[in-house]
Motif scaffolding. Structure first.
Motif, PDB file in Angstrom:
ATOM      1  N   HIS A 123       0.826  -1.212   0.000  1.00  0.00           N
ATOM      2  CA  HIS A 123       0.000   0.000   0.000  1.00  0.00           C
ATOM      3  C   HIS A 123       0.862   1.264   0.000  1.00  0.00           C
ATOM      4  CE1 HIS A 123      -3.654  -2.328   0.500  1.00  0.00           C
ATOM      5  NE2 HIS A 123      -3.124  -2.947   1.532  1.00  0.00           N
ATOM      6  N   VAL A 124       1.765   1.318  -0.933  1.00  0.00           N
ATOM      7  CA  VAL A 124       2.669   2.457  -1.074  1.00  0.00           C
ATOM      8  C   VAL A 124       2.410   3.109  -2.429  1.00  0.00           C
ATOM      9  CG1 VAL A 124       5.083   3.187  -1.213  1.00  0.00           C
ATOM     10  CG2 VAL A 124       4.405   1.418   0.423  1.00  0.00           C
ATOM     11  N   ALA A 125       2.322   4.445  -2.453  1.00  0.00           N
ATOM     12  CA  ALA A 125       2.067   5.159  -3.706  1.00  0.00           C
ATOM     13  C   ALA A 125       3.097   6.259  -3.902  1.00  0.00           C
ATOM     14  CB  ALA A 125       0.663   5.754  -3.702  1.00  0.00           C
ATOM     15  N   LEU A 126       3.385   6.550  -5.169  1.00  0.00           N
ATOM     16  CA  LEU A 126       4.302   7.625  -5.538  1.00  0.00           C
ATOM     17  C   LEU A 126       5.668   7.448  -4.890  1.00  0.00           C
ATOM     18  CD1 LEU A 126       1.807  10.629  -5.226  1.00  0.00           C
ATOM     19  CD2 LEU A 126       2.498   9.431  -7.315  1.00  0.00           C
ATOM     20  N   ALA A 127       6.126   6.210  -4.855  1.00  0.00           N
ATOM     21  CA  ALA A 127       7.433   5.916  -4.275  1.00  0.00           C
ATOM     22  C   ALA A 127       8.488   5.848  -5.369  1.00  0.00           C
ATOM     23  CB  ALA A 127       7.387   4.611  -3.504  1.00  0.00           C
ATOM     24  N   ASN A 128       9.709   6.173  -4.999  1.00  0.00           N
ATOM     25  CA  ASN A 128      10.849   6.077  -5.902  1.00  0.00           C
ATOM     26  C   ASN A 128      11.908   5.184  -5.269  1.00  0.00           C
ATOM     27  OD1 ASN A 128      10.311   8.164  -8.146  1.00  0.00           O
ATOM     28  ND2 ASN A 128       9.898   9.305  -6.255  1.00  0.00           N
ATOM     29  N   PHE A 129      12.270   4.116  -5.973  1.00  0.00           N
ATOM     30  CA  PHE A 129      13.321   3.219  -5.523  1.00  0.00           C
ATOM     31  C   PHE A 129      14.457   3.331  -6.533  1.00  0.00           C
ATOM     32  CE2 PHE A 129       9.193   1.540  -4.315  1.00  0.00           C
ATOM     33  CZ  PHE A 129       9.343   1.398  -2.947  1.00  0.00           C
ATOM     34  N   THR A 130      15.519   3.991  -6.167  1.00  0.00           N
ATOM     35  CA  THR A 130      16.576   4.306  -7.122  1.00  0.00           C
ATOM     36  C   THR A 130      17.932   3.907  -6.585  1.00  0.00           C
ATOM     37  OG1 THR A 130      16.812   6.556  -6.250  1.00  0.00           O
ATOM     38  CG2 THR A 130      15.268   6.247  -8.052  1.00  0.00           C
ATOM     39  N   ASN A 131      18.746   3.351  -7.473  1.00  0.00           N
ATOM     40  CA  ASN A 131      20.173   3.115  -7.218  1.00  0.00           C
ATOM     41  C   ASN A 131      20.440   2.264  -5.980  1.00  0.00           C
ATOM     42  OD1 ASN A 131      20.912   4.859  -9.443  1.00  0.00           O
ATOM     43  ND2 ASN A 131      20.395   6.584  -8.095  1.00  0.00           N
ATOM     44  N   CYS A 132      19.523   1.355  -5.667  1.00  0.00           N
ATOM     45  CA  CYS A 132      19.718   0.473  -4.518  1.00  0.00           C
ATOM     46  C   CYS A 132      20.384  -0.826  -4.968  1.00  0.00           C
ATOM     47  CB  CYS A 132      18.384   0.166  -3.852  1.00  0.00           C
ATOM     48  SG  CYS A 132      17.606   1.618  -3.110  1.00  0.00           S
ATOM     49  N   VAL A 133      21.108  -1.429  -4.045  1.00  0.00           N
ATOM     50  CA  VAL A 133      21.783  -2.698  -4.290  1.00  0.00           C
ATOM     51  C   VAL A 133      21.042  -3.777  -3.512  1.00  0.00           C
ATOM     52  CG1 VAL A 133      23.924  -3.993  -4.060  1.00  0.00           C
ATOM     53  CG2 VAL A 133      23.988  -1.553  -4.659  1.00  0.00           C
ATOM     54  N   LEU A 134      20.575  -4.791  -4.232  1.00  0.00           N
ATOM     55  CA  LEU A 134      19.748  -5.844  -3.644  1.00  0.00           C
ATOM     56  C   LEU A 134      20.308  -7.189  -4.075  1.00  0.00           C
ATOM     57  CD1 LEU A 134      17.080  -3.684  -5.020  1.00  0.00           C
ATOM     58  CD2 LEU A 134      16.818  -4.278  -2.614  1.00  0.00           C
ATOM     59  N   ILE A 135      21.131  -7.774  -3.233  1.00  0.00           N
ATOM     60  CA  ILE A 135      21.878  -8.980  -3.589  1.00  0.00           C
ATOM     61  C   ILE A 135      21.666 -10.051  -2.513  1.00  0.00           C
ATOM     62  CG2 ILE A 135      24.181  -9.932  -4.023  1.00  0.00           C
ATOM     63  CD1 ILE A 135      25.074  -7.180  -4.946  1.00  0.00           C
ATOM     64  N   ASP A 136      21.513 -11.294  -2.962  1.00  0.00           N
ATOM     65  CA  ASP A 136      21.511 -12.472  -2.078  1.00  0.00           C
ATOM     66  C   ASP A 136      20.378 -12.468  -1.060  1.00  0.00           C
ATOM     67  OD1 ASP A 136      23.738 -13.808  -3.167  1.00  0.00           O
ATOM     68  OD2 ASP A 136      25.109 -12.518  -2.061  1.00  0.00           O
ATOM     69  N   ASN A 137      19.240 -11.887  -1.372  1.00  0.00           N
ATOM     70  CA  ASN A 137      18.093 -11.942  -0.467  1.00  0.00           C
ATOM     71  C   ASN A 137      17.327 -13.254  -0.683  1.00  0.00           C
ATOM     72  OD1 ASN A 137      18.125  -9.171   0.829  1.00  0.00           O
ATOM     73  ND2 ASN A 137      18.236  -8.658  -1.354  1.00  0.00           N
ATOM     74  N   GLY A 138      16.814 -13.803   0.393  1.00  0.00           N
ATOM     75  CA  GLY A 138      16.229 -15.136   0.336  1.00  0.00           C
ATOM     76  C   GLY A 138      14.983 -15.230  -0.503  1.00  0.00           C
ATOM     77  N   TYR A 139      14.202 -14.170  -0.583  1.00  0.00           N
ATOM     78  CA  TYR A 139      12.962 -14.243  -1.354  1.00  0.00           C
ATOM     79  C   TYR A 139      12.961 -13.187  -2.456  1.00  0.00           C
ATOM     80  CZ  TYR A 139       7.925 -14.926  -2.171  1.00  0.00           C
ATOM     81  OH  TYR A 139       6.693 -15.198  -2.718  1.00  0.00           O
ATOM     82  N   LYS A 140      12.689 -11.937  -2.136  1.00  0.00           N
ATOM     83  CA  LYS A 140      12.567 -10.912  -3.168  1.00  0.00           C
ATOM     84  C   LYS A 140      13.604  -9.812  -2.954  1.00  0.00           C
ATOM     85  CE  LYS A 140       8.247 -10.207  -1.903  1.00  0.00           C
ATOM     86  NZ  LYS A 140       7.795 -11.279  -1.033  1.00  0.00           N
ATOM     87  N   GLY A 141      14.134  -9.325  -4.050  1.00  0.00           N
ATOM     88  CA  GLY A 141      14.949  -8.118  -3.941  1.00  0.00           C
ATOM     89  C   GLY A 141      14.083  -6.951  -3.525  1.00  0.00           C
ATOM     90  N   ILE A 142      13.062  -6.643  -4.322  1.00  0.00           N
ATOM     91  CA  ILE A 142      12.006  -5.697  -3.947  1.00  0.00           C
ATOM     92  C   ILE A 142      10.674  -6.382  -4.199  1.00  0.00           C
ATOM     93  CG2 ILE A 142      10.895  -3.491  -4.430  1.00  0.00           C
ATOM     94  CD1 ILE A 142      13.539  -2.342  -5.255  1.00  0.00           C
ATOM     95  N   GLY A 143       9.800  -6.351  -3.214  1.00  0.00           N
ATOM     96  CA  GLY A 143       8.446  -6.857  -3.360  1.00  0.00           C
ATOM     97  C   GLY A 143       7.461  -5.720  -3.172  1.00  0.00           C
ATOM     98  N   ILE A 144       6.552  -5.551  -4.141  1.00  0.00           N
ATOM     99  CA  ILE A 144       5.595  -4.453  -4.100  1.00  0.00           C
ATOM    100  C   ILE A 144       4.190  -5.041  -4.184  1.00  0.00           C
ATOM    101  CG2 ILE A 144       4.842  -2.308  -5.176  1.00  0.00           C
ATOM    102  CD1 ILE A 144       7.585  -2.017  -6.392  1.00  0.00           C
ATOM    103  N   LEU A 145       3.362  -4.740  -3.196  1.00  0.00           N
ATOM    104  CA  LEU A 145       2.006  -5.281  -3.118  1.00  0.00           C
ATOM    105  C   LEU A 145       1.003  -4.137  -3.028  1.00  0.00           C
ATOM    106  CD1 LEU A 145      -0.112  -7.550  -2.621  1.00  0.00           C
ATOM    107  CD2 LEU A 145       0.476  -7.399  -0.190  1.00  0.00           C
ATOM    108  N   ALA A 146       0.010  -4.159  -3.887  1.00  0.00           N
ATOM    109  CA  ALA A 146      -1.086  -3.179  -3.836  1.00  0.00           C
ATOM    110  C   ALA A 146      -0.549  -1.755  -3.759  1.00  0.00           C
ATOM    111  CB  ALA A 146      -2.005  -3.484  -2.656  1.00  0.00           C
TER     112      ALA A 146
END
Length: 764
Positions: free
Chosen positions: A589-612
């Motif tokens: 339930h997040v709106a108008l978000a900006n995810f920029t230049n992040c490093v997402l390595i070796d996470n067990g499930y999702k690097g980024i998970g976005i729901l609704a």
């Protein structure tokens, strides 16, 4: 002489062996042995005894003359009948004794009504398998001693309007309602009774006055060991109540004393001692430990004094005070998993000289203005206060308390002050402004620093270890937290309803949640290290707010690196979220978000998970070696560009059903689906509607290192999506349209050459 000595040695050995055997027999006695009284006597079979006047005693031929010195004796009978009662005596003026009988009937084993005051003695009988075992009505001065009442479908012993009675040393068990029940009676004593495994209550007094319940044992009764209802001036002393729902339960009980009882091991949702709608009760020197809920709990009560009680290892609370008033607790010892003393909606409560050890909250007081907290000692716990209004916070008196043998600092309404040093075990600041707090070391308490309704406070260079909350900031705008060290706390830094905080350069390592920002808009989080090392908890939690910026934070080795819920306009830039056991960043339930230049390595499930979450931008991020790189579910109008999806074990991008109008282009997809879980190219998956995998304006898509066919790149999933314009390694467009267009142009050129008119030589 030697023979004589040898004989004495052998004789001594035999005597010792016999004594040991006898001792073992005594030790092995248990409740089952106590149930075997019916087999002690050689009973005489007898018809039911019905006595409705004095002469009937002599008609039955019972010995005695009915005087106090020579009562009639009814003894040693087995009266097993299908009639209503085995023995029924009413309207008599004679003294009598009923003893050593076995009584089994359809309704009552023994029934008396309206007999001479002080006339009967009921002793050593076994009364079983009736509706009511011993059923005594409208009398006074009855002694009921050493009887066994069991397997009755209602009560083992019932006394209705029976005054000045003594109920002593009876065993009442396996009855379907109550072991012993007295109603509308006064001046009675219940002592040395054992009541166990009754379906409802062991001992129950209703509408009684001036009774003593002393030295009884009540074990595994389903509801309560001892229950008092609408009674007053009752003494409960030296009773042992084990198991069941509640040990001792008081309802509408007044001016009574609960002293030196042991109430332990209550069952599901149960209490050691529970009071409801009661007043002016002294609760002193009781042991209420190992109960499922609370050791001692009261609700809607008044004028209760709790003194020197021990409440240890109760699952929730040592002492719980709810919707009550004028409660005084003094010198109690509470060591429990949840709350030592919990006060809720109970004004004018006094907590004095209590010892509170190893509780999550030593004392938690909510909605209880005017509470006095003095001279208490907190060890590995502390104080927390929650009120609705500032004026209620300011009504508290908190003084001369110790936390881990250091001062519990309680500062109200100070401005332009500095707090530092090593003298504080806990610091609570209310209604302060322009305060600077630095270089405190706060260990093993509830909230290390607790700010309430403060403004423009700086907390810097402090150390928080093994607290429930290292720092808790509540209704305190413009708070700055910088360069603090938070280790092994439940929560490192917590903010609620505190706008415009600045949280920068803090080390929040191995906490349940490193930084928790709740309902605090315009927050800035920069350069914080929120690493767990254990693969559990959350690095940074952002909940229910708007316009938050988080940059250059490290959130690794947690359960989730970032957890974001119900936010508008959040920016996450240049954060590192690696090796989290669940998600690098999880958003709901997040709106108008900006995810920029992040490093997402070796996470067990999702690097980024976005729901609704709608209208979000994900750009310039590195997703590598996660299970899923980017996971989108029930989202609309998100833009995914210029990201690198490399060697994620399942899909680089996974779009679930309910996701519409999302655009994915200019991303790099290299060797995703390493585990080979899916058919096809396996780089991306789309189960949504109308998602576009290229830029419609410039007709450029994504780079796929598995694309070889020079045709549109097929996206796995039921949406049957395509990247119509795949890019090469240099992110340049090479499409099947160009390949088809080139031979057509060649043919056109050749055709034009053939159709070109020849020049005519001028012969003149």
């Amino acid at each position: 002489m030697k023979r004589k000595i040898t004989f004495l040695i052998i004789l001594f050995g035999l005597i010792s062996s016999l004594a040991l055997i006898r001792t073992q027999e005594c030790i092995s006695i248990n409740f089952e042995n106590q149930e075997d009284k019916s087999h002690v006597f050689a009973y005489i079979t007898h018809i039911p005894i019905i006595i409705t006047e004095d002469n009937t005693f002599t008609d039955y031929g019972f010995p005695g003359d009915g005087s106090s010195g020579n009562p009639f004796i009814i003894e040693n009978y087995n009266i097993t009948t299908t009639s209503d009662r085995s023995i029924s005596i009413s309207s008599t003026t004679k003294h009598f004794i009923i003893r050593n009988c076995l009584l089994i009937a359809a309704v009552s084993g023994l029934y008396t009504y309206g007999i001479l005051d002080g006339s009967p003695l009921v002793v050593n009988n076994t009364v079983e398998n009736n509706i009511y075992g011993i059923d005594l009505w409208h009398s006074s001065g009855i002694d009921v001693i050493n009887n066994t009442c069991r397997y009755n479908s209602e009560y083992g012993i019932r006394l209705d309007t029976v005054h000045n009675s003594n109920v002593v040393n009876n065993t009442s068990s396996f009855n379907n309602a109550y072991g012993i029940y007295q109603w509308d009676s006064s001046n009675s004593t219940f002592s040395e009774n054992t009541c166990f495994d009754n379906y409802m209550r062991g001992i129950y007094l209703q509408s009684c006055f001036n009774a003593s319940v002393v030295n009884n044992i009540c074990i595994s009764n389903s509801w309560d060991g001892i229950h008092l209802s609408t009674s007053y001036s009752i003494i409960l002393e030296n009773n042992t109540c084990i198991g069941g729902h509640n040990g001792i339960n008081l309802y509408y009980t007044y001016e009574s004393n609960i002293l030196n009882n042991t109430c332990i091991d209550s069952g599901y949702e149960g209490y050691g001692i529970f009071l409801e709608e009661s007043a002016y009760v002294e609760i002193e020197n009781n042991n209420c430990s190992d109960n499922y809920n609370s050791g001692i709990s009261m609700t809607n009560s008044q004028g209760i004094n709790l003194t020197n009680n021990t409440c240890i290892s109760n699952s929730r609370n040592g002492i719980e005070i709810v919707e009550s008033s004028e409660i005084f607790t003094n010198e109690n010892y509470c060591s429990n998993g949840g709350y030592g003393i919990k006060v809720e909606e109970s004004p004018i409560t006094s907590l004095v000289n209590n010892t509170l050890i190893c509780n999550t909250y030593g004392v938690l007081s909510t909605d209880s203005p005017g509470t006095i907290i003095r001279y208490n000692s907190f060890y590995e716990s502390g104080l927390a206060i929650f009120e609705d209004d500032l004026v209620d916070y300011l009504s508290y008196t908190v003084e001369n308390n110790l936390v881990n043998n250091k001062q519990l600092g309680f500062i109200k309404s100070q401005s332009y002050s500095v707090v530092t040093g090593t003298d504080y075990g806990q610091l609570i600041c209310i209604n302060c402004e322009n305060l600077e707090i630095y270089e405190l070391v706060l260990v093993n308490t509830t909230y290390g620093i607790f700010l309430i309704h403060c403004n423009n406070v700086i907390i810097r260079d402090c150390t928080f270890v093994d607290n429930y909350h290292g720092t808790y900031v509540l209704h305190s705008p413009f708070t700055t937290l910088t360069n603090n060290h938070c280790t092994k706390n439940g929560y490192g830094i917590t903010l609620w309803y505190s706008s415009s905080p600045i949280i920068t350069g803090n080390d929040c390592i191995q906490n349940g949640i490193g930084i928790d920002v709740h309902s605090s808009p315009l927050a800035t989080l920069t350069g914080n290290n929120c690493t767990s090392l254990t693969g559990t908890g959350t690095g940074i939690s952002l909940y229910h707010s708007y316009v938050v910026t988080a940059s250059q934070n490290i959130c690794s080795n947690n359960g989730d690196g970032f957890y974001i819920y119900s936010y508008i306009s959040v920016t996450l830039d240049n954060n590192t979220c690696n090796a989290n056991s669940d998600d690098g960043i999880e958003c709901t339930h997040v709106a108008l978000a900006n995810f920029t230049n992040c490093v997402l390595i070796d996470n067990g499930y999702k690097g980024i998970g976005i729901l609704a979450s709608n209208y979000n931008t994900i750009t310039g991020n590195l997703f590598q070696n996660n299970s899923f790189g980017l996971w989108i579910y029930a989202c609309d109008s998100c833009v995914v560009t210029n990201n690198h999806f490399i060697e994620n074990r399942d899909f680089g991008v996974y779009i679930e059903e309910g996701s519409t109008n999302n655009t994915i282009h200019h991303n790099t997809f290299i060797d995703n689906n390493l585990d080979g879980h899916y058919l096809g190219d396996g780089q991306a998956y789309d189960a949504g509607i109308n998602n576009t995998w290229y830029d419609k304006e410039i007709k450029e898509g994504n780079y796929w290192n598995t694309w070889e066919s020079k045709k549109p790149f097929l996206i796995d999933g039921p949406a049957n999506s395509e990247d119509l314009y795949p890019l090469n390694e240099e992110m340049k467009k090479i499409t099947h349209e160009f390949i088809l267009f080139f031979p057509v142009m060649v043919l056109i050129a050749l055709s034009r050459k053939k159709l070109k008119p020849k020049k005519i030589r001028d012969l003149s």
